[in-house]
Scaffold this motif. Sequence first.
Motif, PDB file in Angstrom:
ATOM      1  N   ALA A 471       8.000  -1.472  -5.506  1.00  0.00           N
ATOM      2  CA  ALA A 471       6.556  -1.720  -5.531  1.00  0.00           C
ATOM      3  C   ALA A 471       5.986  -1.819  -4.122  1.00  0.00           C
ATOM      4  O   ALA A 471       4.902  -1.285  -3.832  1.00  0.00           O
ATOM      5  CB  ALA A 471       6.266  -3.004  -6.312  1.00  0.00           C
ATOM      6  N   LEU A 472       6.694  -2.504  -3.237  1.00  0.00           N
ATOM      7  CA  LEU A 472       6.226  -2.624  -1.849  1.00  0.00           C
ATOM      8  C   LEU A 472       6.123  -1.264  -1.173  1.00  0.00           C
ATOM      9  O   LEU A 472       5.231  -1.037  -0.340  1.00  0.00           O
ATOM     10  CB  LEU A 472       7.158  -3.534  -1.055  1.00  0.00           C
ATOM     11  CG  LEU A 472       7.075  -5.032  -1.381  1.00  0.00           C
ATOM     12  CD1 LEU A 472       8.174  -5.806  -0.661  1.00  0.00           C
ATOM     13  CD2 LEU A 472       5.700  -5.587  -0.988  1.00  0.00           C
ATOM     14  N   ALA A 473       7.018  -0.363  -1.531  1.00  0.00           N
ATOM     15  CA  ALA A 473       6.986   0.976  -0.930  1.00  0.00           C
ATOM     16  C   ALA A 473       5.746   1.750  -1.347  1.00  0.00           C
ATOM     17  O   ALA A 473       5.315   2.675  -0.648  1.00  0.00           O
ATOM     18  CB  ALA A 473       8.244   1.743  -1.326  1.00  0.00           C
ATOM     19  N   GLU A 474       5.132   1.370  -2.471  1.00  0.00           N
ATOM     20  CA  GLU A 474       3.954   2.093  -2.965  1.00  0.00           C
ATOM     21  C   GLU A 474       2.638   1.438  -2.544  1.00  0.00           C
ATOM     22  O   GLU A 474       1.573   2.025  -2.728  1.00  0.00           O
ATOM     23  CB  GLU A 474       4.009   2.182  -4.494  1.00  0.00           C
ATOM     24  CG  GLU A 474       5.164   3.013  -5.029  1.00  0.00           C
ATOM     25  CD  GLU A 474       5.098   3.196  -6.534  1.00  0.00           C
ATOM     26  OE1 GLU A 474       4.032   2.889  -7.127  1.00  0.00           O
ATOM     27  OE2 GLU A 474       6.097   3.659  -7.123  1.00  0.00           O
ATOM     28  N   ALA A 485       1.318  -9.739  -1.008  1.00  0.00           N
ATOM     29  CA  ALA A 485       1.669 -11.150  -0.779  1.00  0.00           C
ATOM     30  C   ALA A 485       2.429 -11.725  -1.971  1.00  0.00           C
ATOM     31  O   ALA A 485       3.432 -12.442  -1.807  1.00  0.00           O
ATOM     32  CB  ALA A 485       0.408 -11.961  -0.515  1.00  0.00           C
ATOM     33  N   GLU A 486       1.962 -11.426  -3.181  1.00  0.00           N
ATOM     34  CA  GLU A 486       2.660 -11.928  -4.371  1.00  0.00           C
ATOM     35  C   GLU A 486       4.078 -11.373  -4.466  1.00  0.00           C
ATOM     36  O   GLU A 486       5.011 -12.078  -4.856  1.00  0.00           O
ATOM     37  CB  GLU A 486       1.868 -11.572  -5.625  1.00  0.00           C
ATOM     38  CG  GLU A 486       0.582 -12.376  -5.772  1.00  0.00           C
ATOM     39  CD  GLU A 486      -0.156 -12.069  -7.056  1.00  0.00           C
ATOM     40  OE1 GLU A 486      -0.123 -12.916  -7.965  1.00  0.00           O
ATOM     41  OE2 GLU A 486      -0.754 -10.989  -7.165  1.00  0.00           O
ATOM     42  N   LEU A 487       4.246 -10.111  -4.090  1.00  0.00           N
ATOM     43  CA  LEU A 487       5.583  -9.520  -4.103  1.00  0.00           C
ATOM     44  C   LEU A 487       6.472 -10.147  -3.037  1.00  0.00           C
ATOM     45  O   LEU A 487       7.683 -10.317  -3.247  1.00  0.00           O
ATOM     46  CB  LEU A 487       5.494  -8.009  -3.902  1.00  0.00           C
ATOM     47  CG  LEU A 487       4.962  -7.215  -5.107  1.00  0.00           C
ATOM     48  CD1 LEU A 487       4.606  -5.794  -4.708  1.00  0.00           C
ATOM     49  CD2 LEU A 487       6.005  -7.199  -6.232  1.00  0.00           C
ATOM     50  N   TYR A 506       9.775 -13.842   4.614  1.00  0.00           N
ATOM     51  CA  TYR A 506       8.902 -13.220   3.613  1.00  0.00           C
ATOM     52  C   TYR A 506       7.672 -14.089   3.335  1.00  0.00           C
ATOM     53  O   TYR A 506       6.554 -13.572   3.151  1.00  0.00           O
ATOM     54  CB  TYR A 506       9.684 -12.980   2.315  1.00  0.00           C
ATOM     55  CG  TYR A 506      10.544 -11.745   2.370  1.00  0.00           C
ATOM     56  CD1 TYR A 506      10.000 -10.475   2.185  1.00  0.00           C
ATOM     57  CD2 TYR A 506      11.910 -11.840   2.613  1.00  0.00           C
ATOM     58  CE1 TYR A 506      10.789  -9.339   2.232  1.00  0.00           C
ATOM     59  CE2 TYR A 506      12.716 -10.706   2.664  1.00  0.00           C
ATOM     60  CZ  TYR A 506      12.146  -9.457   2.482  1.00  0.00           C
ATOM     61  OH  TYR A 506      12.929  -8.329   2.546  1.00  0.00           O
ATOM     62  N   LEU A 507       7.862 -15.401   3.297  1.00  0.00           N
ATOM     63  CA  LEU A 507       6.732 -16.277   2.984  1.00  0.00           C
ATOM     64  C   LEU A 507       5.697 -16.292   4.114  1.00  0.00           C
ATOM     65  O   LEU A 507       4.484 -16.325   3.852  1.00  0.00           O
ATOM     66  CB  LEU A 507       7.247 -17.690   2.703  1.00  0.00           C
ATOM     67  CG  LEU A 507       8.068 -17.832   1.415  1.00  0.00           C
ATOM     68  CD1 LEU A 507       8.648 -19.237   1.303  1.00  0.00           C
ATOM     69  CD2 LEU A 507       7.216 -17.516   0.179  1.00  0.00           C
TER      70      LEU A 507
END
Length: 961
Positions: A471-474, A485-487, A506-507
């Motif tokens: 998902a981050l890649a997209e 941010a949620e991911l 990450y946070l």
Amino acid sequence: MLEHMTRRAVSPVFVGRGVELETLGEAYDQARKQATAAVLIGGEAGVGKTRLAGRFAEQAAQDGAHVLVGGCVELSAEGLAYAPFTAALRQLVRECGAAEVAALLPDGAARDLARLLPEFGEPSGDGETESARARLFELILALLERLSERRPVVLVIEDIHWADRSSRDLIAFLSRNLKTAPVLMVMTYRSDELHRTHPLRPVLAELGRVDGVVRVDLPRFTQDEVAEQMAGILGVTPEFARVDRVFDRSGGIPLFVEALLDCGEDCSFPDSLHDLIIGSVERLPEETQRVLRIAAAGGIRVGHALLAAVSGLSDVDLENALRPAIAANVLQVADGGAYAFRHALIREAVHDELLPGEHARMHARYAEEIDRDRGLVPPGRAAIEIAHHWYSARDDLWALISAWEAAEKAAKSFAYTEQIQLLERVLTLWDKVPDAAERIGHDHCTVLERASEAAFLSGEMEQSQKYVRGALAELDEETSPERVAELMVRMANVKAHKGKPGILEYLWRAERLVPQPGDVRALVLTRLGQTLMCADGVAEGTALTEEALRIARDMGDEVQEADLLINMALGHSINGDLETTIALNEQALAMGRRLKSPRIILRALANNVDALDNLGRSEEAVALALEGEKLARRYGRFRHQGTFIANNRAEALESLGRWDEAVEIIERSLTMGPTLRNRWHMLRVRADIAIARGEEDLAEDILTEVGAFSPHRDEQTQEWTNNVRLRLAWHLLRGEPLKALDVLETALDNPPLARKAMLAGRLLALVRYVCDAAAPVASDPVARVRELGDRLAVNLGDGPVNEAFGLVYRGEFDAAAEAWRRLGRPHVQAKALLHGATVAAASGDREGAIARLREACPLAVALRATPMVTQIETLARRVGTPLSDPTPSEPVRQADLTPRELEVLRLVAAGRSNRDIAAELFISAKTVSVHVSNMLPKLGVSTRGEAAAAAHRLSLLDQLD
């Protein structure tokens, strides 16, 4: 609808299986004694597993058991989520009514069951997805336990080789935990279908390691049993030659015996098992065969109305077409206006006869008719049935749309593993449907996000991580900052569950993406603030939590506000400000009660148990924990939140020297599948006791598992501090003070700053003991470590526990021992007395040394702290004075205690439990309890530990020599 009208193709006489029925009967008897949880019946297809389970169920029902039956449903590659349990619940509701079933459940819990059966009303909307599946599992367990209070319960689950992942997990959970109620699960599976990668294999392996799970491997019939079966079917004794021929051809499999007899005398031996089974179908009228092929596409069981709709036949025409199949016992009339194939193998053989085009058309017809009228299938099954049929019809467009809908339905039923399978289907079909996003109303990235969430909630962390990365890649941080941010938060949560580093990275990235107040920033700050507090960043974490608290209050989100108050309390706890900790938790507790939020209530109670123990109010901590555990059971949350509270109780019991109770709690909680972090917390408490008792192998295994020997530093302050302390204690146990000193030199160089008593204070006390042990051979390193320790000592928090640990660190052992005595902590009291005796002996004060040793010895003996007892005895020999006082100031005459009481006292002083004493003296545990109760006032004491101390002080044990 046709009535029952079969001819005799199945023997009316139950044949053989005497050994297996006896095993099932014994398991049932053991279950009534709460010693057996489950029986697994494995065997080849057609060998008679269902017949055996049914026979046993009849006998159990006649014996007064409440028998519930559910079966797993094969739907292509995926099973129907919770199918056997939904079927059993539906039976229970039919028998008792939904209101009566709901009355058996914890407060408000029936709304969670509404996700499986609509009869229980509207599902709860509390949004607690992370604990939802655990709550559902506990709810089913609680229902079975409560139901068994009336009479024993037998739950029969057939065909678990088809079970969905959620059902398999629930079966494993129940098998581990159904040991305190008269409940027996009986499960059947095809052993010949368990290929190397079959998903049931690991479940069977796990169940094989569970006490109380019995396996029954069902063999084929012997020739004599085949003859008995044939006689039952034919009504006459068959000729030997015919028996011999049927036995040889059938291989002793009852279903094949039936098929061969159905062929008649002139039937030639079929070329394959498929031909053998399909033979009885091929002798039926062509129209009957056509309708059977339609029915086979619907599954092993199909409702009359659904079959009529798909076939296009009127009720009368459908009944006429099916009548020959029912007469031939190919099909049977089932409950609820349905038809069922007599055996799954028959249904599979008929389904295999469908031509490719016919296969696609039939499954498409089922999908269309169920979609048109969802009442044609049992409640809750329409979405998954439609998805299955469109996928089997190879219609990519509708397979994608229906899989998306079924995934949403699975999520609402907490069937997260089935949700993942369906979302993976959506992803697989995505490129085959040009307008996929428009069809389901969501983009490809949303599917990945949902899949990552479902994988996380089902405990599949590797899968979740894979979907998050996809998902981050997209996504673009500039255009979709909140989604990114949620991911990022989810990725941090995955790393936390895996015990991996990199959580804060990450946070912090997530925090920078959402600078403006809002629900996403509140989510990020909540997680970031809590993580910082636990990772030596209390001040910064508190500031971020306060910001999140302001946002929550502005949005009117009281549940989040209560959670954040508890997080604030966590920061104060780590800082050693325990009074503020308790006050904030009490505030959150009041909100939880007003909001009727069990999660908030239990979380606040759990944290106050810890705070009370750190304040030295351990008896109060135990009492509060018991209250919390009782509430957790009432709310149906014991195995999720109740075990956390129970572990906090175990910590308080460890402080009080009630180690056997603590060990029992930990061992019971470990069987309930705690999260990785919670498991480590439990194991560390167990390791403390193991080291104190000299259980080296157990301690080493635990320290290895929790990472105490790892060169990598844990990011969380509590984990790091406890691991360092355990490793120090381990080296001292093994007589390796120099290795302990090496650990300290590294650990105390820029350590996390915790002021909490059971973290920093406890570690500092051990620093003193390590330095004292190493000082004679390593003065310079000891001096460096003490300098580092002095810096930590300055930051110790307030409270009697920290004060006592501080006394130990400063070498004021007598004052420390007195402080521990007042706090009721015998182990640390005995240790302080031992070290005080060592100092006295070194200064030539033999009398002072032996007085301290005489006080310490019974405490250590009562705890079964063998290494400390050895140290005490060694020092006493070195001083040259016996531990027993030859002239006690207040002698108790032997006549004051009966001979039996003296024997009991000797064993109490040796640290034996009532059960152990009963076994050694050949009396009951209740009698031992009476002796102990009579003995205590004679000795002028109130506890077993004090009795042991008095026995040594007054030389009463010498009277037994």
